[in-house]
Scaffold this motif. Structure first.
Motif, mmCIF file in Angstrom:
data_model
loop_
_atom_site.group_PDB
_atom_site.id
_atom_site.type_symbol
_atom_site.label_atom_id
_atom_site.label_comp_id
_atom_site.label_asym_id
_atom_site.label_seq_id
_atom_site.Cartn_x
_atom_site.Cartn_y
_atom_site.Cartn_z
ATOM 1 N N VAL A 126 38.188 48.974 48.898
ATOM 2 C CA VAL A 126 38.122 49.979 47.840
ATOM 3 C C VAL A 126 36.657 50.221 47.491
ATOM 4 O O VAL A 126 35.909 49.270 47.230
ATOM 5 C CB VAL A 126 38.880 49.540 46.572
ATOM 6 C CG1 VAL A 126 38.719 50.585 45.467
ATOM 7 C CG2 VAL A 126 40.359 49.317 46.871
ATOM 8 N N LEU A 127 36.238 51.482 47.503
ATOM 9 C CA LEU A 127 34.940 51.906 46.992
ATOM 10 C C LEU A 127 35.189 52.798 45.784
ATOM 11 O O LEU A 127 36.055 53.688 45.829
ATOM 12 C CB LEU A 127 34.146 52.674 48.048
ATOM 13 C CG LEU A 127 33.807 51.934 49.345
ATOM 14 C CD1 LEU A 127 33.064 52.872 50.302
ATOM 15 C CD2 LEU A 127 32.972 50.694 49.073
ATOM 16 N N ALA A 128 34.443 52.555 44.695
ATOM 17 C CA ALA A 128 34.657 53.314 43.460
ATOM 18 C C ALA A 128 33.323 53.630 42.801
ATOM 19 O O ALA A 128 32.472 52.740 42.640
ATOM 20 C CB ALA A 128 35.541 52.520 42.498
ATOM 21 N N THR A 129 33.126 54.888 42.414
ATOM 22 C CA THR A 129 31.899 55.291 41.736
ATOM 23 C C THR A 129 31.926 54.806 40.286
ATOM 24 O O THR A 129 32.928 54.284 39.801
ATOM 25 C CB THR A 129 31.729 56.819 41.786
ATOM 26 O OG1 THR A 129 32.799 57.439 41.054
ATOM 27 C CG2 THR A 129 31.738 57.320 43.228
ATOM 28 N N ASP A 130 30.797 55.013 39.587
ATOM 29 C CA ASP A 130 30.709 54.446 38.242
ATOM 30 C C ASP A 130 31.490 55.227 37.201
ATOM 31 O O ASP A 130 31.487 54.855 36.022
ATOM 32 C CB ASP A 130 29.256 54.270 37.805
ATOM 33 C CG ASP A 130 28.513 55.583 37.614
ATOM 34 O OD1 ASP A 130 29.041 56.639 38.019
ATOM 35 O OD2 ASP A 130 27.401 55.555 37.070
ATOM 36 N N GLY A 131 32.196 56.272 37.620
ATOM 37 C CA GLY A 131 33.175 56.890 36.736
ATOM 38 C C GLY A 131 34.461 56.099 36.638
ATOM 39 O O GLY A 131 35.377 56.468 35.899
ATOM 40 N N ILE A 132 34.520 54.996 37.376
ATOM 41 C CA ILE A 132 35.646 54.061 37.328
ATOM 42 C C ILE A 132 35.148 52.752 36.720
ATOM 43 O O ILE A 132 34.139 52.198 37.172
ATOM 44 C CB ILE A 132 36.213 53.793 38.742
ATOM 45 C CG1 ILE A 132 36.705 55.093 39.385
ATOM 46 C CG2 ILE A 132 37.311 52.745 38.709
ATOM 47 C CD1 ILE A 132 37.903 55.723 38.708
ATOM 48 N N ARG A 133 35.819 52.242 35.718
ATOM 49 C CA ARG A 133 35.421 50.975 35.104
ATOM 50 C C ARG A 133 35.553 49.841 36.117
ATOM 51 O O ARG A 133 36.524 49.778 36.872
ATOM 52 C CB ARG A 133 36.266 50.670 33.870
ATOM 53 C CG ARG A 133 36.132 51.743 32.784
ATOM 54 C CD ARG A 133 36.697 51.269 31.448
ATOM 55 N NE ARG A 133 38.083 50.834 31.569
ATOM 56 C CZ ARG A 133 39.140 51.638 31.518
ATOM 57 N NH1 ARG A 133 38.967 52.946 31.395
ATOM 58 N NH2 ARG A 133 40.362 51.151 31.601
ATOM 59 N N THR A 134 34.580 48.931 36.125
ATOM 60 C CA THR A 134 34.558 47.866 37.131
ATOM 61 C C THR A 134 35.734 46.905 36.995
ATOM 62 O O THR A 134 36.038 46.178 37.935
ATOM 63 C CB THR A 134 33.247 47.074 37.058
ATOM 64 O OG1 THR A 134 33.072 46.550 35.735
ATOM 65 C CG2 THR A 134 32.060 47.966 37.401
ATOM 66 N N ALA A 135 36.413 46.926 35.879
ATOM 67 C CA ALA A 135 37.582 46.061 35.697
ATOM 68 C C ALA A 135 38.719 46.437 36.635
ATOM 69 O O ALA A 135 39.719 45.705 36.712
ATOM 70 C CB ALA A 135 38.065 46.121 34.249
ATOM 71 N N PHE A 136 38.590 47.539 37.380
ATOM 72 C CA PHE A 136 39.670 47.955 38.288
ATOM 73 C C PHE A 136 40.036 46.847 39.273
ATOM 74 O O PHE A 136 41.177 46.773 39.738
ATOM 75 C CB PHE A 136 39.273 49.217 39.055
ATOM 76 C CG PHE A 136 38.352 48.997 40.230
ATOM 77 C CD1 PHE A 136 38.867 48.698 41.481
ATOM 78 C CD2 PHE A 136 36.972 49.086 40.100
ATOM 79 C CE1 PHE A 136 38.029 48.495 42.582
ATOM 80 C CE2 PHE A 136 36.132 48.890 41.176
ATOM 81 C CZ PHE A 136 36.660 48.587 42.420
ATOM 82 N N ALA A 137 39.078 45.984 39.601
ATOM 83 C CA ALA A 137 39.324 44.964 40.622
ATOM 84 C C ALA A 137 39.878 43.671 40.058
ATOM 85 O O ALA A 137 40.225 42.763 40.823
ATOM 86 C CB ALA A 137 38.036 44.666 41.382
ATOM 87 N N ASP A 138 39.974 43.558 38.732
ATOM 88 C CA ASP A 138 40.390 42.286 38.135
ATOM 89 C C ASP A 138 41.812 41.900 38.505
ATOM 90 O O ASP A 138 42.116 40.725 38.696
ATOM 91 C CB ASP A 138 40.246 42.345 36.611
ATOM 92 C CG ASP A 138 38.790 42.406 36.170
ATOM 93 O OD1 ASP A 138 37.907 42.178 37.022
ATOM 94 O OD2 ASP A 138 38.538 42.689 34.977
ATOM 95 N N SER A 139 42.681 42.862 38.582
ATOM 96 C CA SER A 139 44.080 42.581 38.949
ATOM 97 C C SER A 139 44.585 43.737 39.806
ATOM 98 O O SER A 139 45.568 44.397 39.476
ATOM 99 C CB SER A 139 44.955 42.411 37.704
ATOM 100 O OG SER A 139 44.859 43.540 36.861
ATOM 101 N N LEU A 140 43.886 43.955 40.904
ATOM 102 C CA LEU A 140 44.136 45.133 41.728
ATOM 103 C C LEU A 140 45.460 45.016 42.473
ATOM 104 O O LEU A 140 45.694 44.056 43.210
ATOM 105 C CB LEU A 140 42.990 45.311 42.724
ATOM 106 C CG LEU A 140 43.033 46.539 43.628
ATOM 107 C CD1 LEU A 140 43.126 47.819 42.808
ATOM 108 C CD2 LEU A 140 41.787 46.576 44.508
ATOM 109 N N ASP A 141 46.318 45.996 42.275
ATOM 110 C CA ASP A 141 47.607 46.078 42.961
ATOM 111 C C ASP A 141 47.410 46.866 44.253
ATOM 112 O O ASP A 141 47.103 48.058 44.219
ATOM 113 C CB ASP A 141 48.624 46.774 42.052
ATOM 114 C CG ASP A 141 49.982 46.961 42.709
ATOM 115 O OD1 ASP A 141 50.188 46.460 43.837
ATOM 116 O OD2 ASP A 141 50.839 47.619 42.089
ATOM 117 N N THR A 142 47.556 46.195 45.400
ATOM 118 C CA THR A 142 47.346 46.868 46.685
ATOM 119 C C THR A 142 48.657 47.220 47.379
ATOM 120 O O THR A 142 48.671 47.475 48.580
ATOM 121 C CB THR A 142 46.475 46.006 47.620
ATOM 122 O OG1 THR A 142 47.107 44.731 47.813
ATOM 123 C CG2 THR A 142 45.085 45.803 47.032
ATOM 124 N N SER A 143 49.744 47.252 46.625
ATOM 125 C CA SER A 143 51.012 47.656 47.215
ATOM 126 C C SER A 143 51.040 49.167 47.404
ATOM 127 O O SER A 143 50.299 49.913 46.769
ATOM 128 C CB SER A 143 52.177 47.225 46.314
ATOM 129 O OG SER A 143 52.115 47.895 45.062
#
Length: 202
Positions: A152-169
């Motif tokens: 996953v690549l995410a620009t800074d318009g996405i809060r970095t907490a997105f990866a804390d409990s990332l659902d990859t289903s």
């Protein structure tokens, strides 16, 4: 969208009140696998979009596995723009590895597709600087990938907490859409690109 042996999805939103985004995703195919990029033109609006597209043009026309050289080429093309943050990843199908590099603040994560393993396999180390204005000394990092792993690549318009409990289903498009819905900052352009490695098929 998909092209075996990877599949990918992209979610993008403009800053609230804007009609043009300065964030851009590139997924292009090389002989040994895909090159994936997320570009964030500084600021927002037309000038940010112009910077992102200048980098995107280089990435499309000069795509190759030498990520340092690619960022250097983007740096040259961006000199008369605001500049842009750039994160790149190249997945080698023959080696089952992913090499990545980031300059600026486009976050990168690799999540394991193995439910018995540690979910987070890697976080992209970001170099300080702005391609187009100043580059740091750049070094790539390489990690092994297995079928099911998700980048996953995410620009800074996405809060970095997105990866804390990332659902990859689900599909990479579903992953990108969930991150956008849950972690978008409406005060900035936002972009997520998710790529699932499927491996070479017999």
């Amino acid at each position: 969208m998909s092209r075996e042996p990877v599949e990918w999805g992209v979610a993008a939103q403009c800053r609230r009140g804007e009609v043009t985004s300065g964030d851009l995703a590139i997924v292009t195919w090389l002989p040994d696998g895909p090159l994936v990029a997320a570009v964030d033109g500084l600021g927002h609006g037309h000038e940010a979009a112009r910077a992102a597209e200048a980098a995107g043009e280089v990435l499309r026309e000069c795509a190759n596995p030498d990520l340092v050289r690619l960022v250097e080429r983007c740096h040259g093309a961006l000199r008369h723009t605001r500049g842009a943050a750039i994160s790149l990843a190249f997945v080698s199908l023959l080696k089952s590895t992913m090499t990545w590099l980031g300059v600026g603040n486009v976050e990168g994560r690799v999540m394991s597709g193995d439910p018995s393993a540690t979910r987070l396999k890697g976080s992209l180390a970001l170099g300080s600087g702005v391609p187009g204005h100043e580059l740091p000394r750049m070094r790539t990092a390489t990690i092994d990938v297995r079928p099911g792993d998700v980048l996953v690549l995410a620009t800074d318009g996405i809060r970095t907490a997105f990866a804390d409990s990332l659902d990859t289903s689900g599909s990479p498009q579903a992953i990108s859409d969930r991150i956008m819905a849950g972690y978008r900052r409406p005060t900035d352009d936002a972009l997520v690109v998710a790529v699932r490695y499927l491996g070479l098929r017999p």
